[in-house]
Design a protein around this motif. Structure first.
Motif, PDB file in Angstrom:
ATOM      1  N   LYS A 178       3.962 -19.570 -23.398  1.00 15.30           N
ATOM      2  CA  LYS A 178       2.508 -19.543 -23.574  1.00 15.30           C
ATOM      3  C   LYS A 178       2.238 -18.447 -24.600  1.00 15.30           C
ATOM      4  O   LYS A 178       2.291 -17.257 -24.290  1.00 15.30           O
ATOM      5  CB  LYS A 178       1.823 -19.224 -22.245  1.00 15.30           C
ATOM      6  CG  LYS A 178       0.336 -19.313 -22.305  1.00 15.30           C
ATOM      7  CD  LYS A 178      -0.246 -19.083 -20.917  1.00 15.30           C
ATOM      8  CE  LYS A 178      -1.756 -19.184 -20.979  1.00 15.30           C
ATOM      9  NZ  LYS A 178      -2.331 -18.922 -19.650  1.00 15.30           N
ATOM     10  N   TYR A 179       1.974 -18.847 -25.815  1.00 15.59           N
ATOM     11  CA  TYR A 179       1.926 -17.912 -26.931  1.00 15.59           C
ATOM     12  C   TYR A 179       0.570 -17.959 -27.619  1.00 15.59           C
ATOM     13  O   TYR A 179       0.038 -19.026 -27.898  1.00 15.59           O
ATOM     14  CB  TYR A 179       3.025 -18.253 -27.948  1.00 15.59           C
ATOM     15  CG  TYR A 179       3.050 -17.355 -29.147  1.00 15.59           C
ATOM     16  CD1 TYR A 179       3.521 -16.054 -29.051  1.00 15.59           C
ATOM     17  CD2 TYR A 179       2.587 -17.798 -30.381  1.00 15.59           C
ATOM     18  CE1 TYR A 179       3.545 -15.225 -30.158  1.00 15.59           C
ATOM     19  CE2 TYR A 179       2.611 -16.972 -31.491  1.00 15.59           C
ATOM     20  CZ  TYR A 179       3.096 -15.679 -31.373  1.00 15.59           C
ATOM     21  OH  TYR A 179       3.107 -14.858 -32.461  1.00 15.59           O
ATOM     22  N   ARG A 180       0.015 -16.796 -27.896  1.00 19.17           N
ATOM     23  CA  ARG A 180      -1.221 -16.682 -28.654  1.00 19.17           C
ATOM     24  C   ARG A 180      -0.898 -15.954 -29.949  1.00 19.17           C
ATOM     25  O   ARG A 180      -0.187 -14.950 -29.953  1.00 19.17           O
ATOM     26  CB  ARG A 180      -2.258 -15.899 -27.850  1.00 19.17           C
ATOM     27  CG  ARG A 180      -3.579 -15.830 -28.537  1.00 19.17           C
ATOM     28  CD  ARG A 180      -4.645 -15.281 -27.625  1.00 19.17           C
ATOM     29  NE  ARG A 180      -5.861 -15.109 -28.402  1.00 19.17           N
ATOM     30  CZ  ARG A 180      -6.785 -14.238 -28.144  1.00 19.17           C
ATOM     31  NH1 ARG A 180      -6.675 -13.459 -27.077  1.00 19.17           N
ATOM     32  NH2 ARG A 180      -7.847 -14.131 -28.901  1.00 19.17           N
ATOM     33  N   SER A 181      -1.426 -16.416 -31.045  1.00 26.25           N
ATOM     34  CA  SER A 181      -1.136 -15.824 -32.352  1.00 26.25           C
ATOM     35  C   SER A 181      -1.715 -14.414 -32.473  1.00 26.25           C
ATOM     36  O   SER A 181      -2.798 -14.131 -31.966  1.00 26.25           O
ATOM     37  CB  SER A 181      -1.730 -16.690 -33.458  1.00 26.25           C
ATOM     38  OG  SER A 181      -1.109 -17.941 -33.472  1.00 26.25           O
ATOM     39  N   THR A 202       7.814 -14.037 -30.311  1.00 29.27           N
ATOM     40  CA  THR A 202       7.363 -15.423 -30.396  1.00 29.27           C
ATOM     41  C   THR A 202       8.281 -16.275 -29.509  1.00 29.27           C
ATOM     42  O   THR A 202       9.384 -15.829 -29.159  1.00 29.27           O
ATOM     43  CB  THR A 202       7.433 -15.945 -31.843  1.00 29.27           C
ATOM     44  OG1 THR A 202       8.804 -15.992 -32.235  1.00 29.27           O
ATOM     45  CG2 THR A 202       6.640 -15.066 -32.796  1.00 29.27           C
ATOM     46  N   TYR A 261      -3.604 -11.211 -34.213  1.00 27.39           N
ATOM     47  CA  TYR A 261      -4.841 -11.187 -34.992  1.00 27.39           C
ATOM     48  C   TYR A 261      -5.310  -9.754 -35.226  1.00 27.39           C
ATOM     49  O   TYR A 261      -4.964  -8.850 -34.471  1.00 27.39           O
ATOM     50  CB  TYR A 261      -5.943 -11.995 -34.298  1.00 27.39           C
ATOM     51  CG  TYR A 261      -6.308 -11.485 -32.918  1.00 27.39           C
ATOM     52  CD1 TYR A 261      -7.348 -10.573 -32.736  1.00 27.39           C
ATOM     53  CD2 TYR A 261      -5.604 -11.912 -31.798  1.00 27.39           C
ATOM     54  CE1 TYR A 261      -7.667 -10.107 -31.468  1.00 27.39           C
ATOM     55  CE2 TYR A 261      -5.925 -11.459 -30.530  1.00 27.39           C
ATOM     56  CZ  TYR A 261      -6.963 -10.554 -30.374  1.00 27.39           C
ATOM     57  OH  TYR A 261      -7.280 -10.084 -29.127  1.00 27.39           O
TER      58      TYR A 261
END
Length: 107
Positions: free
Chosen positions: A69-72, A61, A74
């Motif tokens: 530039k972070y995407r969670s 993170t 899933y």
């Protein structure tokens, strides 16, 4: 449909993405391997053993020094792995299909 948990094959238990992240980074840096996941619904897993995709849990993170530039992370259903009728991973109103050929579990 978003799912909060899935069954981790390597750890033999249902875990969250946060737990997957922690367990992944608890591995020695040179030996880190991504985990395999199956449906978190125990009845579905016992009958159909559907694979589930876990994405991005193996990335740092921004707070841990990762990219800004972070995407969670899933979980996602695998398109080639059907779930049994009544499974929490099936979409409500999902059309009848190959998953319905798997008999409904009756203890």
């Amino acid at each position: 449909m978003t799912q909060a948990k899935a069954y981790c094959v390597e750890h033999s238990k249902t875990i969250t993405l946060d737990e997957a992240h922690e367990l992944y980074f608890a591995q020695p840096p040179g030996d880190r391997k991504r985990f395999k996941f199956q449906c978190g619904d125990s009845l579905c897993r016992a009958q159909a053993r559907p694979t589930v995709i876990a994405a991005l849990y193996d990335r740092l993170t921004p707070a841990e020094g990762g990219e800004t530039k972070y995407r969670s992370p899933y979980f996602q259903r695998h398109r080639d792995h059907e779930h049994v009728v009544g499974c929490t991973w099936r979409e409500q109103g999902e059309s009848e299909g190959p998953a319905d050929s798997v008999p409904e579990y009756k203890p």
